[in-house]
Design a protein around this motif. Structure first.
Motif: not given
Length: 204
Positions: A1-5, A29, A199
């Motif tokens: 998810e972090v890679h996507h955001l 957001t 994280r």
């Protein structure tokens, strides 16, 4: 998810996240979440065209004031504030609020200029000596002075009151704490690797 955001947060695509980019992403957001649920109140949209005209707004305010025990001055102040909010929200100046304009009008905390308009009467009512700033004693009736005095100069200005009442100050503090935790090389920016490492440390 972090890679996507991460790419979505990294507005200038330099591979680093600044505090300003984190704040902008947080606000965007929040706006998206509000947008999904927002509907114009049916009582306001007299002609059912999905927009709000100044005439429709003024008519609704007039009906509301009939049920309130307000002085003439209070009635005038209420009407003027809503008229000013309408004109500020009407970005294309076509005399009607649509789409994002409507959302901003009904959720002014999401728009800097609209929330400044909204918070100004509160500021003026607290500013007993009319010097354009709030002392700890003047601020005391509404809450934590230290939390609102962002620049720690011993006073709260209208922009600080704006940030405190809108929640932006708390968001900024939380993001500053995240940046401090993640920024291992102390350059004021957070890389993807630093964010991932932070994280993991929070999970322990």
């Amino acid at each position: 998810e972090v890679h996507h955001l991460f790419p979505l947060m990294d507005a200038n695509k330099d591979g680093q996240l600044s505090l300003e980019e984190l704040q902008a992403f947080s606000l965007s957001t929040t706006k998206l979440a509000v947008q999904k649920e927002f509907r114009i109140p049916m009582r306001l949209d007299a002609d059912k065209d999905g927009t709000l005209s100044l005439q429709e707004l003024e008519s609704d305010i007039e009906k509301l004031q009939e049920s309130l025990n307000e002085s003439d001055a209070e009635r005038k102040d209420r009407l003027t504030l809503q008229q000013d909010k309408f004109k500020t929200a009407d970005a294309d100046k076509d005399g009607k609020l649509t789409g994002d304009e409507l959302m901003s009008f009904f959720h002014p905390k999401l728009d800097h200029e609209l929330w400044l308009l909204q918070v100004r009467p509160l500021f003026d009512s607290l500013d007993a000596d009319s010097d354009g700033k709030l002392s700890p004693a003047e601020f005391q009736p509404i809450g934590d002075f230290k939390g609102a005095d962002a620049d720690e100069n011993g006073f709260v200005g209208v922009k600080e009151l704006h940030a405190w009442t809108s929640g932006l100050q708390k968001v900024k503090q939380a993001l500053q704490e995240l940046t401090t935790l993640a920024d291992r090389d102390s350059d004021g920016l957070v890389s993807l690797e630093e964010l991932l490492a932070a994280r993991e440390s929070l999970r322990r």
